[in-house]
Design a protein around this motif. Structure first.
Motif, PDB file in Angstrom:
ATOM      1  N   UNK A 130       0.862  -1.188   0.000  1.00  0.00           N
ATOM      2  CA  UNK A 130       0.000   0.000   0.000  1.00  0.00           C
ATOM      3  C   UNK A 130       0.896   1.234   0.000  1.00  0.00           C
ATOM      4  N   UNK A 131       1.651   1.400  -1.068  1.00  0.00           N
ATOM      5  CA  UNK A 131       2.665   2.443  -1.159  1.00  0.00           C
ATOM      6  C   UNK A 131       2.079   3.843  -1.015  1.00  0.00           C
ATOM      7  N   UNK A 132       0.963   4.121  -1.678  1.00  0.00           N
ATOM      8  CA  UNK A 132       0.367   5.454  -1.622  1.00  0.00           C
ATOM      9  C   UNK A 132      -0.095   5.772  -0.200  1.00  0.00           C
ATOM     10  N   UNK A 133      -0.776   4.824   0.429  1.00  0.00           N
ATOM     11  CA  UNK A 133      -1.249   5.028   1.792  1.00  0.00           C
ATOM     12  C   UNK A 133      -0.079   5.134   2.767  1.00  0.00           C
ATOM     13  N   UNK A 134       0.949   4.318   2.574  1.00  0.00           N
ATOM     14  CA  UNK A 134       2.140   4.371   3.434  1.00  0.00           C
ATOM     15  C   UNK A 134       2.809   5.739   3.329  1.00  0.00           C
ATOM     16  N   UNK A 135       2.923   6.239   2.114  1.00  0.00           N
ATOM     17  CA  UNK A 135       3.532   7.556   1.901  1.00  0.00           C
ATOM     18  C   UNK A 135       2.687   8.644   2.550  1.00  0.00           C
ATOM     19  N   UNK A 136       1.385   8.568   2.370  1.00  0.00           N
ATOM     20  CA  UNK A 136       0.485   9.554   2.959  1.00  0.00           C
ATOM     21  C   UNK A 136       0.576   9.547   4.488  1.00  0.00           C
ATOM     22  N   UNK A 137       0.585   8.358   5.093  1.00  0.00           N
ATOM     23  CA  UNK A 137       0.704   8.248   6.549  1.00  0.00           C
ATOM     24  C   UNK A 137       2.046   8.815   7.013  1.00  0.00           C
ATOM     25  N   UNK A 138       3.118   8.459   6.337  1.00  0.00           N
ATOM     26  CA  UNK A 138       4.445   8.938   6.723  1.00  0.00           C
ATOM     27  C   UNK A 138       4.546  10.458   6.611  1.00  0.00           C
ATOM     28  N   UNK A 139       4.053  11.009   5.513  1.00  0.00           N
ATOM     29  CA  UNK A 139       4.155  12.456   5.299  1.00  0.00           C
ATOM     30  C   UNK A 139       3.290  13.224   6.291  1.00  0.00           C
ATOM     31  N   UNK A 140       2.036  12.794   6.469  1.00  0.00           N
ATOM     32  CA  UNK A 140       1.111  13.583   7.280  1.00  0.00           C
ATOM     33  C   UNK A 140       1.261  13.377   8.783  1.00  0.00           C
ATOM     34  N   UNK A 141       1.847  12.246   9.200  1.00  0.00           N
ATOM     35  CA  UNK A 141       1.934  11.997  10.645  1.00  0.00           C
ATOM     36  C   UNK A 141       3.338  12.085  11.208  1.00  0.00           C
ATOM     37  N   UNK A 142       4.348  11.954  10.357  1.00  0.00           N
ATOM     38  CA  UNK A 142       5.728  12.002  10.850  1.00  0.00           C
ATOM     39  C   UNK A 142       6.473  13.211  10.283  1.00  0.00           C
ATOM     40  N   UNK A 143       6.549  13.290   8.957  1.00  0.00           N
ATOM     41  CA  UNK A 143       7.377  14.331   8.333  1.00  0.00           C
ATOM     42  C   UNK A 143       6.803  15.739   8.480  1.00  0.00           C
ATOM     43  N   UNK A 144       5.540  15.935   8.108  1.00  0.00           N
ATOM     44  CA  UNK A 144       4.959  17.286   8.174  1.00  0.00           C
ATOM     45  C   UNK A 144       4.936  17.842   9.596  1.00  0.00           C
ATOM     46  N   UNK A 145       4.490  17.070  10.608  1.00  0.00           N
ATOM     47  CA  UNK A 145       4.526  17.633  11.967  1.00  0.00           C
ATOM     48  C   UNK A 145       5.945  17.963  12.431  1.00  0.00           C
ATOM     49  N   UNK A 146       6.887  17.081  12.114  1.00  0.00           N
ATOM     50  CA  UNK A 146       8.277  17.340  12.501  1.00  0.00           C
ATOM     51  C   UNK A 146       8.841  18.567  11.813  1.00  0.00           C
ATOM     52  N   UNK A 147       8.556  18.694  10.511  1.00  0.00           N
ATOM     53  CA  UNK A 147       9.036  19.860   9.771  1.00  0.00           C
ATOM     54  C   UNK A 147       8.369  21.137  10.265  1.00  0.00           C
ATOM     55  N   UNK A 148       7.091  21.041  10.614  1.00  0.00           N
ATOM     56  CA  UNK A 148       6.388  22.211  11.145  1.00  0.00           C
ATOM     57  C   UNK A 148       6.987  22.667  12.468  1.00  0.00           C
ATOM     58  N   UNK A 149       7.234  21.723  13.355  1.00  0.00           N
ATOM     59  CA  UNK A 149       7.791  22.076  14.666  1.00  0.00           C
ATOM     60  C   UNK A 149       9.205  22.621  14.505  1.00  0.00           C
ATOM     61  N   UNK A 150      10.056  21.901  13.764  1.00  0.00           N
ATOM     62  CA  UNK A 150      11.435  22.365  13.583  1.00  0.00           C
ATOM     63  C   UNK A 150      11.504  23.681  12.820  1.00  0.00           C
TER      64      UNK A 150
END
Length: 181
Positions: A66-86
């Motif tokens: 489920x590559x699309x869903x995996x990417x979406x989960x990774x971006x919206x729950x890990x990368x975007x929040x981390x990038x926003x905070x940093x």
């Protein structure tokens, strides 16, 4: 500022200048790191025990093709929040201490656009709903990661509610004018 016709608040200056959001974001970052380091929850299904982190959930989706869903989960729950905070920490530190760090203007622009892609709170809500549904089939144990992420989200929301982007642009403009003068 209030509307002259109806008296509704149209514009409000946040209390505490940059100190409060900076402190809240620093605490949110610590809890964000903890939340991504420890398991969110542990499932015990007939003796088979599994636990996972946010990144682990995305990886499990990837392994299930489920590559699309995996990417979406990774971006919206890990990368975007981390990038926003940093990114917010970088920008507020530069503005608070009047540091001419490179990319302040680009960071403020990016933060304005990135806010819509952070959905860790929606993911956490989904985890809680899934936990309620799984209680009939499995024993679920909430992990330190979930508690940490909930605290991180709350702190980040509190920080953003004290960040007025109009005032941040004005502060950045004044500092750039003073530097150029």
């Amino acid at each position: 500022a209030r509307c002259v016709d109806c008296g509704t608040i149209v514009y409000r200056n946040p209390v505490g200048d940059l100190d409060r959001p900076l402190a809240l974001l620093l605490a949110a970052f610590v809890f964000y790191l903890l939340g991504n380091s420890f398991p969110l929850l542990t499932l015990d299904i007939s003796g088979l025990v599994r636990d996972t982190t946010l990144a682990g959930a995305a990886f499990a989706l990837y392994q299930a093709d489920m590559l699309v869903l995996a990417t979406l989960v990774l971006v919206t729950t890990v990368l975007a929040p981390g990038m926003l905070i940093l990114g917010s920490l970088y920008l507020l530190t530069a503005l608070h201490f009047r540091l001419a760090l490179p990319g302040r203007k680009a960071m403020l622009t990016a933060l304005s656009h990135l806010r819509t892609w952070e959905m860790a709170d929606v993911f956490i809500l989904g985890v809680l709903v899934a936990m309620v549904k799984l209680t009939a089939d499995a024993e679920t144990l909430v992990g330190a990661g979930l508690y940490s992420l909930i605290v991180s989200i709350g702190l980040a929301v509190a920080a953003r509610s004290n960040m007025n982007f109009i005032e941040l642009w004005r502060t950045l403009g004044r500092q750039m004018e003073q530097r150029d003068a």
